[in-house]
Design a protein around this motif. Structure first.
Motif, PDB file in Angstrom:
ATOM      1  N   ARG A 125      92.106  -6.638 132.780  1.00  9.57           N
ATOM      2  CA  ARG A 125      92.585  -7.782 131.983  1.00  9.57           C
ATOM      3  C   ARG A 125      93.513  -8.665 132.812  1.00  9.57           C
ATOM      4  NH1 ARG A 125      93.253  -4.056 127.427  1.00  9.57           N
ATOM      5  NH2 ARG A 125      91.426  -4.337 126.126  1.00  9.57           N
ATOM      6  N   ALA A 153      91.408 -10.604 135.303  1.00 10.52           N
ATOM      7  CA  ALA A 153      90.678 -11.665 134.613  1.00 10.52           C
ATOM      8  C   ALA A 153      91.605 -12.828 134.279  1.00 10.52           C
ATOM      9  CB  ALA A 153      90.021 -11.117 133.344  1.00 10.52           C
ATOM     10  N   GLU A 202      91.360 -16.572 135.747  1.00 11.14           N
ATOM     11  CA  GLU A 202      91.062 -17.515 134.671  1.00 11.14           C
ATOM     12  C   GLU A 202      89.621 -17.365 134.171  1.00 11.14           C
ATOM     13  OE1 GLU A 202      92.065 -21.405 136.041  1.00 11.14           O
ATOM     14  OE2 GLU A 202      94.184 -20.929 136.224  1.00 11.14           O
ATOM     15  N   VAL A 203      89.223 -16.106 133.970  1.00  7.22           N
ATOM     16  CA  VAL A 203      87.913 -15.793 133.408  1.00  7.22           C
ATOM     17  C   VAL A 203      88.106 -14.861 132.223  1.00  7.22           C
ATOM     18  CG1 VAL A 203      86.673 -16.107 135.582  1.00  7.22           C
ATOM     19  CG2 VAL A 203      87.530 -13.856 134.974  1.00  7.22           C
ATOM     20  N   ARG A 204      87.059 -14.681 131.469  1.00  6.86           N
ATOM     21  CA  ARG A 204      87.097 -13.812 130.302  1.00  6.86           C
ATOM     22  C   ARG A 204      87.123 -12.351 130.756  1.00  6.86           C
ATOM     23  NH1 ARG A 204      82.974 -11.642 127.184  1.00  6.86           N
ATOM     24  NH2 ARG A 204      81.473 -12.605 128.561  1.00  6.86           N
ATOM     25  N   PRO A 205      87.937 -11.507 130.125  1.00  6.36           N
ATOM     26  CA  PRO A 205      87.937 -10.091 130.491  1.00  6.36           C
ATOM     27  C   PRO A 205      86.629  -9.420 130.067  1.00  6.36           C
ATOM     28  CG  PRO A 205      89.401 -10.469 128.630  1.00  6.36           C
ATOM     29  CD  PRO A 205      88.923 -11.814 129.097  1.00  6.36           C
ATOM     30  N   ASP A 226      83.820  -7.095 128.312  1.00  3.78           N
ATOM     31  CA  ASP A 226      83.621  -6.541 126.966  1.00  3.78           C
ATOM     32  C   ASP A 226      83.543  -5.024 127.007  1.00  3.78           C
ATOM     33  OD1 ASP A 226      83.524  -9.085 125.848  1.00  3.78           O
ATOM     34  OD2 ASP A 226      81.365  -9.235 126.198  1.00  3.78           O
TER      35      ASP A 226
END
Length: 106
Positions: A89, A92, A96-99, A101
């Motif tokens: 996390r 990420a 600056e990206v989505r962590p 899933d």
């Protein structure tokens, strides 16, 4: 990040539009040859049709492979590996990206 999404979607849609365009162009070429008086028993329209079907089969085969891909490994929940989830996390957030899933381990 919005530009990356637009680029990815454009490439995805563009691939299929290109395949459809190639097939439509080859079939249109066959129609033009047949209606312009070109001998229908000739090998040229048959070869063009075969090329169009190769594109159709290749795209259909590629689409069928997408559905068979399953993620490998065992899913790690946050309860299983909290330090790993926190590390990812943080990375990420810094990138600056989505962590992720989910996390899988072999």
């Amino acid at each position: 990040m919005g530009a990356r999404i637009v680029l990815a979607m454009s490439l995805l849609v563009g691939f299929y539009l290109l395949a459809i365009g190639i097939v439509a162009g080859l079939i249109a070429l066959i129609v033009v040859l047949v209606f312009s008086g070109y001998p229908t028993g000739s090998a040229v329209p048959v070869a063009i049709f075969a090329d169009a079907m190769i594109v159709v089969v290749a795209v259909a085969f590629g689409l069928s492979l997408r559905e068979r891909v399953w993620p490998a490994g065992v899913a790690l929940t946050e309860a299983d590996a909290p330090e790993l989830w926190n590390l990812l996390r943080g990375l990420a957030f810094r990138a600056e990206v989505r962590p992720p899933d989910q996390i899988r381990s072999d």
